[in-house]
Structure formats: structure tokens, C-alpha cells
Design a protein around this motif. Structure first.
Motif, PDB file in Angstrom:
ATOM      1  N   PHE A   1       0.347  -3.038 -17.888  1.00  0.00           N
ATOM      2  CA  PHE A   1      -0.573  -1.973 -17.507  1.00  0.00           C
ATOM      3  C   PHE A   1       0.112  -0.619 -17.745  1.00  0.00           C
ATOM      4  N   ALA A   2      -0.671   0.421 -17.732  1.00  0.00           N
ATOM      5  CA  ALA A   2      -0.119   1.773 -17.928  1.00  0.00           C
ATOM      6  C   ALA A   2      -0.629   2.673 -16.804  1.00  0.00           C
ATOM      7  N   LEU A   3      -0.292   2.307 -15.574  1.00  0.00           N
ATOM      8  CA  LEU A   3      -0.773   3.049 -14.419  1.00  0.00           C
ATOM      9  C   LEU A   3       0.027   4.336 -14.257  1.00  0.00           C
ATOM     10  N   ASP A   4      -0.676   5.449 -14.095  1.00  0.00           N
ATOM     11  CA  ASP A   4      -0.006   6.748 -13.990  1.00  0.00           C
ATOM     12  C   ASP A   4      -0.265   7.444 -12.666  1.00  0.00           C
TER      13      ASP A   4
ATOM     14  N   LYS B   1       9.508   3.239   8.640  1.00  0.00           N
ATOM     15  CA  LYS B   1       8.439   2.285   8.384  1.00  0.00           C
ATOM     16  C   LYS B   1       7.459   2.832   7.344  1.00  0.00           C
ATOM     17  N   LEU B   2       7.107   4.113   7.476  1.00  0.00           N
ATOM     18  CA  LEU B   2       6.207   4.736   6.502  1.00  0.00           C
ATOM     19  C   LEU B   2       6.815   4.721   5.105  1.00  0.00           C
ATOM     20  N   ALA B   3       8.091   5.079   5.022  1.00  0.00           N
ATOM     21  CA  ALA B   3       8.761   5.113   3.717  1.00  0.00           C
ATOM     22  C   ALA B   3       8.729   3.737   3.062  1.00  0.00           C
ATOM     23  N   LYS B   4       8.935   2.690   3.839  1.00  0.00           N
ATOM     24  CA  LYS B   4       8.916   1.338   3.280  1.00  0.00           C
ATOM     25  C   LYS B   4       7.531   0.989   2.737  1.00  0.00           C
ATOM     26  N   GLN B   5       6.495   1.457   3.416  1.00  0.00           N
ATOM     27  CA  GLN B   5       5.145   1.172   2.940  1.00  0.00           C
ATOM     28  C   GLN B   5       4.828   1.954   1.671  1.00  0.00           C
ATOM     29  N   PHE B   6       5.261   3.203   1.587  1.00  0.00           N
ATOM     30  CA  PHE B   6       5.102   3.959   0.350  1.00  0.00           C
ATOM     31  C   PHE B   6       5.904   3.316  -0.781  1.00  0.00           C
ATOM     32  N   GLN B   7       7.102   2.863  -0.473  1.00  0.00           N
ATOM     33  CA  GLN B   7       7.934   2.212  -1.490  1.00  0.00           C
ATOM     34  C   GLN B   7       7.284   0.927  -1.992  1.00  0.00           C
ATOM     35  N   LEU B   8       6.605   0.232  -1.103  1.00  0.00           N
ATOM     36  CA  LEU B   8       5.914  -0.996  -1.513  1.00  0.00           C
ATOM     37  C   LEU B   8       4.829  -0.682  -2.530  1.00  0.00           C
ATOM     38  N   LEU B   9       4.086   0.400  -2.330  1.00  0.00           N
ATOM     39  CA  LEU B   9       3.050   0.752  -3.302  1.00  0.00           C
ATOM     40  C   LEU B   9       3.682   1.090  -4.650  1.00  0.00           C
ATOM     41  N   LYS B  10       4.807   1.808  -4.624  1.00  0.00           N
ATOM     42  CA  LYS B  10       5.508   2.119  -5.883  1.00  0.00           C
ATOM     43  C   LYS B  10       5.988   0.850  -6.557  1.00  0.00           C
ATOM     44  N   GLN B  11       6.470  -0.110  -5.789  1.00  0.00           N
ATOM     45  CA  GLN B  11       6.912  -1.387  -6.348  1.00  0.00           C
ATOM     46  C   GLN B  11       5.740  -2.141  -6.971  1.00  0.00           C
ATOM     47  N   CYS B  12       4.575  -2.039  -6.338  1.00  0.00           N
ATOM     48  CA  CYS B  12       3.375  -2.672  -6.898  1.00  0.00           C
ATOM     49  C   CYS B  12       3.018  -2.045  -8.239  1.00  0.00           C
ATOM     50  N   GLN B  13       3.112  -0.729  -8.319  1.00  0.00           N
ATOM     51  CA  GLN B  13       2.854  -0.050  -9.597  1.00  0.00           C
ATOM     52  C   GLN B  13       3.851  -0.513 -10.658  1.00  0.00           C
ATOM     53  N   ASP B  14       5.112  -0.562 -10.305  1.00  0.00           N
ATOM     54  CA  ASP B  14       6.137  -0.996 -11.263  1.00  0.00           C
ATOM     55  C   ASP B  14       5.882  -2.429 -11.725  1.00  0.00           C
ATOM     56  N   MET B  15       5.460  -3.282 -10.802  1.00  0.00           N
ATOM     57  CA  MET B  15       5.168  -4.671 -11.148  1.00  0.00           C
ATOM     58  C   MET B  15       4.022  -4.752 -12.149  1.00  0.00           C
ATOM     59  N   LEU B  16       2.945  -4.011 -11.884  1.00  0.00           N
ATOM     60  CA  LEU B  16       1.804  -4.052 -12.800  1.00  0.00           C
ATOM     61  C   LEU B  16       2.167  -3.476 -14.163  1.00  0.00           C
ATOM     62  N   ASN B  17       2.917  -2.402 -14.172  1.00  0.00           N
ATOM     63  CA  ASN B  17       3.307  -1.819 -15.459  1.00  0.00           C
ATOM     64  C   ASN B  17       4.228  -2.761 -16.233  1.00  0.00           C
ATOM     65  N   ALA B  18       5.033  -3.534 -15.543  1.00  0.00           N
ATOM     66  CA  ALA B  18       5.873  -4.528 -16.206  1.00  0.00           C
ATOM     67  C   ALA B  18       5.036  -5.640 -16.826  1.00  0.00           C
ATOM     68  N   HIS B  19       3.792  -5.800 -16.315  1.00  0.00           N
ATOM     69  CA  HIS B  19       2.870  -6.793 -16.887  1.00  0.00           C
ATOM     70  C   HIS B  19       1.971  -6.184 -17.964  1.00  0.00           C
TER      71      HIS B  19
ATOM     72  N   LEU C   1     -14.912   1.088 -16.633  1.00  0.00           N
ATOM     73  CA  LEU C   1     -13.901   1.528 -15.681  1.00  0.00           C
ATOM     74  C   LEU C   1     -12.582   1.736 -16.414  1.00  0.00           C
ATOM     75  N   LYS C   2     -11.802   2.694 -15.935  1.00  0.00           N
ATOM     76  CA  LYS C   2     -10.462   2.939 -16.467  1.00  0.00           C
ATOM     77  C   LYS C   2      -9.470   2.827 -15.320  1.00  0.00           C
ATOM     78  N   LEU C   3      -8.672   1.775 -15.325  1.00  0.00           N
ATOM     79  CA  LEU C   3      -7.721   1.544 -14.242  1.00  0.00           C
ATOM     80  C   LEU C   3      -6.562   2.526 -14.372  1.00  0.00           C
ATOM     81  N   ARG C   4      -6.426   3.408 -13.382  1.00  0.00           N
ATOM     82  CA  ARG C   4      -5.435   4.479 -13.439  1.00  0.00           C
ATOM     83  C   ARG C   4      -4.254   4.284 -12.490  1.00  0.00           C
ATOM     84  N   GLY C   5      -4.478   3.606 -11.369  1.00  0.00           N
ATOM     85  CA  GLY C   5      -3.366   3.527 -10.436  1.00  0.00           C
ATOM     86  C   GLY C   5      -3.689   2.791  -9.167  1.00  0.00           C
ATOM     87  N   LEU C   6      -2.904   3.092  -8.122  1.00  0.00           N
ATOM     88  CA  LEU C   6      -2.999   2.422  -6.834  1.00  0.00           C
ATOM     89  C   LEU C   6      -3.117   3.450  -5.720  1.00  0.00           C
TER      90      LEU C   6
END
Length: 238
Positions: A193-196, A173-191, A156-161
Motif C-alpha cells: 500500500f502507499a498510505l500517506d 499509554k497514549l503514546a503507545k496507542q499512537f505508535q500502534l497506528l504508525k506500526q499499522c501504517q508501516d505494516m500495510l505499506n510493507a504489503h 474510493l482512494k485509500l489514503r491512510g489510517l
């Protein structure tokens, strides 16, 4: 084909306009044509027009269409539906991408069943950004553990969320949920990962998703029209 072309071009125009509005480039966005329940002939028409990425929700339908369209060598299949353990072998053989990983067990089965002759399977982790009990996806606070498990799987190649937000017309409300996914990506990349890839945004909300960082929008009804369901309707129309 004329009507399909007009609809497809219309969606591309929406993507371009959305990118202009938030100072992004259209090349940053992948249009995934969600072809579930539509015939292989429609997919072939879009393929001839230049569309390459297609999304399916049902394993056996994916398998059948992949067989019918085997001569379309540049066609890229994305599995974007809930995945049961007894269907993982089909998807591991037929798909290029899976967007709906939410458990290590499913990831392990895909990893073990991915043929050695094929490249590693691109995968996204589905995150429950709305907090709804009825929604699929890993909770944000459990995401790091799942990502670390999946990243260790060689086939498997982990690419994103990926996310399916709440079915609401509330844009804030929708924007906040989309922003949460972006924050999750940023968090993983800070650990490390190289999610694109951020798979978020559908026919009704692709502009908002692009404004909040989406790199892949899943669009079905805006391209193909009203959908005849083969099974129960999905959590939200794509």
C-alpha cells in the motif's frame, strides 16, 4: 473574527513548536478544523483567514453546510464521525474525505454511491488502537483484510489510517496507542500500500500525536471554543 483568528493562530503555533521538538516540518502536518455543531458563518470566517480543511461528524449537518458554503471552492470537507448505512449517500456526495471506515459494508456503499462526476473519495480506515470494546474501529489484526477490500473499490482512494485513543491523561499509554497506528501504517505499506495519512491527535494531545507520526490533527475546541452538542457527546472531544 479576531478571537477566532487568535485561536487558529495559536493552534498553528502549537503545531510548529511540536514539529520543532521532534525534528519535523510543519508542512508535513494538515490542520483539520473540526467544525461540527458550529455555524457555517464560523467556517466562512476561517476560510477567509486561509483554513481549507474542515471536519464534520453528522451527515445532514455536513450536507447543509456544504450547500451553504458552495461558493468556497477550495474548501475540503472531511467526514470524521460514525457513519450509518442510511447516511452513506449523503456523505458520498458531499465529502472529499471519510476517516471512519471500519467495515467493508460501509466502504461498498460509499463506493457505489460516489458520483461518477466526482473524483474518488479519499478514505482512512479507523483502527481501534486502545482495544476498548466501546470504541469504534477495526482490530489491528483484521486491518489487512479490510485494507485489501477497500483498495479494490474504484470510487474510493485509500489514503491512510485514523484512530481515537483512550480518554486518558496517561501520556505513556497514549503514546503507545499512537505508535500502534504508525506500526499499522508501516505494516500495510510493507504489503504494497502507499498510505500517506495518519489522522491522529486532537486539541488535548496533538503534540504527542505529531511526535509519534501524525500527518493530520483534528482540532475543534482549541479553535472554536466550547461546543454545544447536537446529539450525544462523541467518544472523545476533538
Amino acid at each position: 473574527m479576531a478571537m477566532l483568528f487568535e485561536a487558529w493562530q495559536g493552534v498553528q503555533g502549537r503545531i510548529s513548536a511540536a514539529c520543532t521538538a521532534c525534528a519535523r516540518k510543519p508542512q508535513e502536518i494538515t490542520l483539520l478544523a473540526v467544525s461540527k455543531t458550529f455555524p457555517a458563518a464560523d467556517i466562512h470566517q476561517l476560510y477567509q483567514l486561509g483554513q481549507r480543511e474542515f471536519g464534520e461528524n453528522y451527515a445532514q449537518e455536513l450536507e447543509q453546510k456544504a450547500t451553504e458554503l458552495a461558493d468556497c471552492h477550495e474548501l475540503v470537507w472531511h467526514f470524521i464521525g460514525p457513519l450509518q448505512s442510511n447516511k452513506t449517500r449523503i456523505v458520498a456526495n458531499a465529502a472529499h474525505w471519510v476517516h471512519t471506515i471500519e467495515r467493508s459494508k460501509i466502504a461498498e456503499r460509499l463506493n457505489n454511491q460516489r458520483p461518477a462526476a466526482l473524483p474518488p473519495l479519499n478514505v482512512c480506515l479507523q483502527v481501534n488502537v486502545s482495544g476498548e470494546a466501546s470504541k469504534s474501529g477495526v482490530a489491528p489484526d483484521e486491518l489487512l483484510v479490510l485494507a485489501r477490500n477497500v483498495a479494490q473499490m474504484p470510487r474510493l482512494k485509500l489514503r491512510g489510517l485514523m484512530c481515537i485513543p483512550e480518554a486518558t491523561a496517561d501520556q505513556v499509554k497514549l503514546a503507545k496507542q499512537f505508535q500502534l497506528l504508525k506500526q499499522c501504517q508501516d505494516m500495510l505499506n510493507a504489503h504494497g500500500f502507499a498510505l500517506d495519512t495518519l489522522s491522529m491527535g486532537m486539541s488535548s494531545d496533538l503534540e504527542l500525536a505529531i511526535a509519534n507520526g501524525s500527518t493530520l490533527v483534528r482540532v475543534g475546541s482549541a479553535i472554536f471554543g466550547a461546543r454545544p452538542y447536537l446529539a450525544s457527546p462523541p467518544e472523545q472531544e476533538q
